[in-house]
Write a protein that holds these residues in place. Structure first.
Motif, PDB file in Angstrom:
ATOM      1  N   ARG A   1       0.847  -1.191   0.000  1.00 37.21           N
ATOM      2  CA  ARG A   1       0.000   0.000   0.000  1.00 37.21           C
ATOM      3  C   ARG A   1       0.878   1.235   0.000  1.00 37.21           C
ATOM      4  O   ARG A   1       2.043   1.193   0.408  1.00 37.21           O
ATOM      5  N   ILE A   2       0.317   2.320  -0.422  1.00 37.23           N
ATOM      6  CA  ILE A   2       1.022   3.598  -0.425  1.00 37.23           C
ATOM      7  C   ILE A   2       0.747   4.274   0.913  1.00 37.23           C
ATOM      8  O   ILE A   2      -0.402   4.396   1.343  1.00 37.23           O
ATOM      9  N   VAL A   3       1.811   4.696   1.579  1.00 41.42           N
ATOM     10  CA  VAL A   3       1.700   5.324   2.897  1.00 41.42           C
ATOM     11  C   VAL A   3       2.104   6.784   2.779  1.00 41.42           C
ATOM     12  O   VAL A   3       3.147   7.109   2.198  1.00 41.42           O
TER      13      VAL A   3
ATOM     14  N   HIS B   1      -3.677   5.774   4.744  1.00 41.27           N
ATOM     15  CA  HIS B   1      -2.616   5.097   5.499  1.00 41.27           C
ATOM     16  C   HIS B   1      -1.518   6.108   5.828  1.00 41.27           C
ATOM     17  O   HIS B   1      -0.914   6.679   4.942  1.00 41.27           O
ATOM     18  N   VAL B   2      -1.259   6.301   7.138  1.00 40.99           N
ATOM     19  CA  VAL B   2      -0.227   7.255   7.560  1.00 40.99           C
ATOM     20  C   VAL B   2       0.854   6.576   8.400  1.00 40.99           C
ATOM     21  O   VAL B   2       1.702   7.257   8.968  1.00 40.99           O
TER      22      VAL B   2
ATOM     23  N   SER C   1       4.169   9.414  12.454  1.00 41.06           N
ATOM     24  CA  SER C   1       4.502  10.756  12.921  1.00 41.06           C
ATOM     25  C   SER C   1       4.712  10.730  14.436  1.00 41.06           C
ATOM     26  O   SER C   1       3.878  10.201  15.173  1.00 41.06           O
ATOM     27  N   ARG C   2       5.836  11.289  14.885  1.00 39.09           N
ATOM     28  CA  ARG C   2       6.157  11.317  16.313  1.00 39.09           C
ATOM     29  C   ARG C   2       6.772  12.664  16.685  1.00 39.09           C
ATOM     30  O   ARG C   2       7.385  13.329  15.859  1.00 39.09           O
ATOM     31  N   LYS C   3       6.633  13.001  17.952  1.00 34.98           N
ATOM     32  CA  LYS C   3       7.230  14.230  18.462  1.00 34.98           C
ATOM     33  C   LYS C   3       8.734  14.007  18.636  1.00 34.98           C
ATOM     34  O   LYS C   3       9.152  13.039  19.280  1.00 34.98           O
ATOM     35  N   VAL C   4       9.539  14.894  18.052  1.00 31.49           N
ATOM     36  CA  VAL C   4      10.991  14.740  18.045  1.00 31.49           C
ATOM     37  C   VAL C   4      11.624  16.046  18.499  1.00 31.49           C
ATOM     38  O   VAL C   4      11.102  17.129  18.218  1.00 31.49           O
ATOM     39  N   ARG C   5      12.756  15.945  19.204  1.00 32.72           N
ATOM     40  CA  ARG C   5      13.485  17.143  19.614  1.00 32.72           C
ATOM     41  C   ARG C   5      14.629  17.395  18.647  1.00 32.72           C
ATOM     42  O   ARG C   5      15.397  16.491  18.323  1.00 32.72           O
TER      43      ARG C   5
END
Length: 161
Positions: free
Chosen positions: A9-11, A24-25, A36-40
Protein backbone atom coordinates in the motif's frame (compact mmCIF):
# COMPACT_ATOMS: atom_id res chain seq x y z
CA UNK A 1 8.84 -10.63 -8.52
CA UNK A 2 5.23 -9.69 -7.74
CA UNK A 3 3.83 -7.46 -5.00
CA UNK A 4 1.37 -8.96 -2.54
CA UNK A 5 -1.94 -7.09 -2.99
CA UNK A 6 -2.89 -7.20 0.72
CA UNK A 7 0.53 -6.22 2.05
CA UNK A 8 1.38 -3.50 -0.47
CA UNK A 9 0.00 0.00 0.00
CA UNK A 10 1.02 3.60 -0.42
CA UNK A 11 1.70 5.32 2.90
CA UNK A 12 1.60 9.09 3.37
CA UNK A 13 4.58 10.14 5.51
CA UNK A 14 2.69 12.70 7.56
CA UNK A 15 4.87 14.96 9.71
CA UNK A 16 5.05 18.61 10.76
CA UNK A 17 5.52 19.88 7.20
CA UNK A 18 3.29 17.38 5.36
CA UNK A 19 -0.11 17.92 6.92
CA UNK A 20 -2.36 16.37 4.32
CA UNK A 21 -4.65 13.48 5.11
CA UNK A 22 -4.51 10.05 3.59
CA UNK A 23 -5.94 6.63 4.36
CA UNK A 24 -2.62 5.10 5.50
CA UNK A 25 -0.23 7.25 7.56
CA UNK A 26 1.87 4.53 9.23
CA UNK A 27 3.39 1.15 8.49
CA UNK A 28 5.18 -1.62 10.35
CA UNK A 29 8.42 -3.14 9.10
CA UNK A 30 10.93 -5.41 10.90
CA UNK A 31 9.40 -4.78 14.33
CA UNK A 32 9.30 -0.99 13.93
CA UNK A 33 6.24 1.17 13.36
CA UNK A 34 6.96 4.20 11.22
CA UNK A 35 4.59 7.11 11.93
CA UNK A 36 4.50 10.76 12.92
CA UNK A 37 6.16 11.32 16.31
CA UNK A 38 7.23 14.23 18.46
CA UNK A 39 10.99 14.74 18.05
CA UNK A 40 13.48 17.14 19.61
CA UNK A 41 15.83 18.99 17.27
CA UNK A 42 19.51 19.65 17.88
CA UNK A 43 18.63 23.14 19.11
CA UNK A 44 16.16 21.77 21.68
CA UNK A 45 12.90 22.72 19.98
CA UNK A 46 10.24 20.12 19.26
CA UNK A 47 8.62 19.21 15.95
CA UNK A 48 6.74 16.29 14.41
CA UNK A 49 8.75 13.93 12.21
CA UNK A 50 8.07 10.60 10.51
CA UNK A 51 10.19 8.24 12.63
CA UNK A 52 10.39 4.57 13.63
CA UNK A 53 9.88 3.10 17.10
CA UNK A 54 9.13 -0.35 18.49
CA UNK A 55 5.86 -1.66 17.05
CA UNK A 56 2.91 -2.51 19.26
CA UNK A 57 3.22 -6.17 18.26
CA UNK A 58 6.92 -6.30 19.17
CA UNK A 59 6.27 -4.55 22.51
CA UNK A 60 3.50 -7.03 23.24
CA UNK A 61 5.86 -9.94 22.48
CA UNK A 62 8.53 -8.53 24.79
CA UNK A 63 6.01 -8.04 27.63
CA UNK A 64 4.79 -11.63 27.12
CA UNK A 65 8.41 -12.82 27.36
CA UNK A 66 8.84 -10.87 30.61
CA UNK A 67 5.71 -12.54 32.02
CA UNK A 68 6.99 -15.99 30.98
CA UNK A 69 10.16 -15.43 33.02
CA UNK A 70 8.05 -15.42 36.21
CA UNK A 71 10.69 -13.42 38.05
CA UNK A 72 8.40 -12.86 41.03
CA UNK A 73 8.28 -16.60 41.72
CA UNK A 74 12.04 -17.09 41.91
CA UNK A 75 12.58 -16.17 45.53
CA UNK A 76 15.40 -18.71 45.75
CA UNK A 77 17.51 -16.67 43.31
CA UNK A 78 19.50 -13.55 44.03
CA UNK A 79 19.24 -10.31 42.07
CA UNK A 80 22.59 -11.10 40.44
CA UNK A 81 21.26 -14.48 39.29
CA UNK A 82 18.16 -12.89 37.79
CA UNK A 83 20.25 -10.20 36.10
CA UNK A 84 22.65 -12.76 34.66
CA UNK A 85 19.77 -14.68 33.13
CA UNK A 86 17.71 -11.86 31.60
CA UNK A 87 20.38 -9.27 30.71
CA UNK A 88 21.43 -10.80 27.36
CA UNK A 89 17.83 -10.76 26.11
CA UNK A 90 17.03 -7.29 27.47
CA UNK A 91 20.30 -5.93 26.07
CA UNK A 92 19.31 -7.29 22.66
CA UNK A 93 15.94 -5.52 22.85
CA UNK A 94 17.63 -2.28 23.84
CA UNK A 95 20.23 -2.52 21.09
CA UNK A 96 17.66 -3.32 18.41
CA UNK A 97 14.48 -1.44 19.38
CA UNK A 98 16.19 1.29 21.38
CA UNK A 99 18.20 2.52 18.40
CA UNK A 100 15.38 4.81 17.30
CA UNK A 101 13.05 6.49 19.79
CA UNK A 102 14.12 4.53 22.90
CA UNK A 103 11.41 6.12 25.05
CA UNK A 104 8.83 3.93 23.27
CA UNK A 105 10.59 0.92 24.81
CA UNK A 106 10.30 2.25 28.38
CA UNK A 107 6.79 0.91 29.22
CA UNK A 108 7.89 -2.64 28.39
CA UNK A 109 11.09 -2.29 30.43
CA UNK A 110 9.21 -0.89 33.43
CA UNK A 111 7.41 -4.22 33.57
CA UNK A 112 10.69 -5.85 34.58
CA UNK A 113 10.94 -3.53 37.57
CA UNK A 114 7.34 -4.41 38.51
CA UNK A 115 8.31 -8.08 38.63
CA UNK A 116 11.51 -7.30 40.56
CA UNK A 117 9.47 -5.42 43.15
CA UNK A 118 7.14 -8.42 43.44
CA UNK A 119 10.21 -10.68 43.69
CA UNK A 120 11.45 -8.62 46.66
CA UNK A 121 8.09 -8.85 48.44
CA UNK A 122 8.15 -12.64 48.00
CA UNK A 123 11.79 -13.08 49.04
CA UNK A 124 11.87 -10.86 52.12
CA UNK A 125 9.20 -11.22 54.81
CA UNK A 126 9.72 -7.66 56.02
CA UNK A 127 8.59 -6.36 52.61
CA UNK A 128 5.36 -8.35 52.39
CA UNK A 129 2.37 -5.98 52.03
CA UNK A 130 4.88 -3.09 51.88
CA UNK A 131 5.25 -2.43 48.16
CA UNK A 132 6.45 1.13 48.65
CA UNK A 133 9.36 -0.14 50.77
CA UNK A 134 10.12 -2.75 48.12
CA UNK A 135 10.20 0.05 45.49
CA UNK A 136 12.52 2.09 47.72
CA UNK A 137 14.83 -0.89 48.15
CA UNK A 138 14.88 -1.44 44.39
CA UNK A 139 15.71 2.24 43.82
CA UNK A 140 18.56 2.05 46.36
CA UNK A 141 19.92 -1.04 44.64
CA UNK A 142 19.71 0.68 41.26
CA UNK A 143 21.70 3.64 42.62
CA UNK A 144 24.33 1.42 44.24
CA UNK A 145 24.66 -0.96 41.28
CA UNK A 146 23.50 0.94 38.17
CA UNK A 147 24.90 -1.67 35.78
CA UNK A 148 23.31 -4.70 37.43
CA UNK A 149 20.32 -4.83 35.06
CA UNK A 150 20.66 -3.76 31.42
CA UNK A 151 17.34 -1.91 31.35
CA UNK A 152 18.35 0.41 34.20
CA UNK A 153 20.57 2.19 31.68
CA UNK A 154 17.41 3.40 29.88
CA UNK A 155 15.08 3.82 32.88
CA UNK A 156 17.59 5.58 35.15
CA UNK A 157 20.03 7.53 33.00
CA UNK A 158 23.02 8.90 34.85
CA UNK A 159 22.82 12.57 35.68
CA UNK A 160 26.02 14.53 35.41
CA UNK A 161 26.85 17.48 37.55
Amino acid sequence: MRLHPDKTRIVYCKDGKRRGSYEHVSFTFLGYTFRSRKVRSKTGSYFFGFNPAISDEAAKRSRAQIRRWRLHQRSGSSLADLAREINPIVRGWINYYGRFYPSALVPSLKGIDQYLMRWATQKYKRLRRRRSRAWQGLERTAKLYPGLFAHWRILRPRTTG
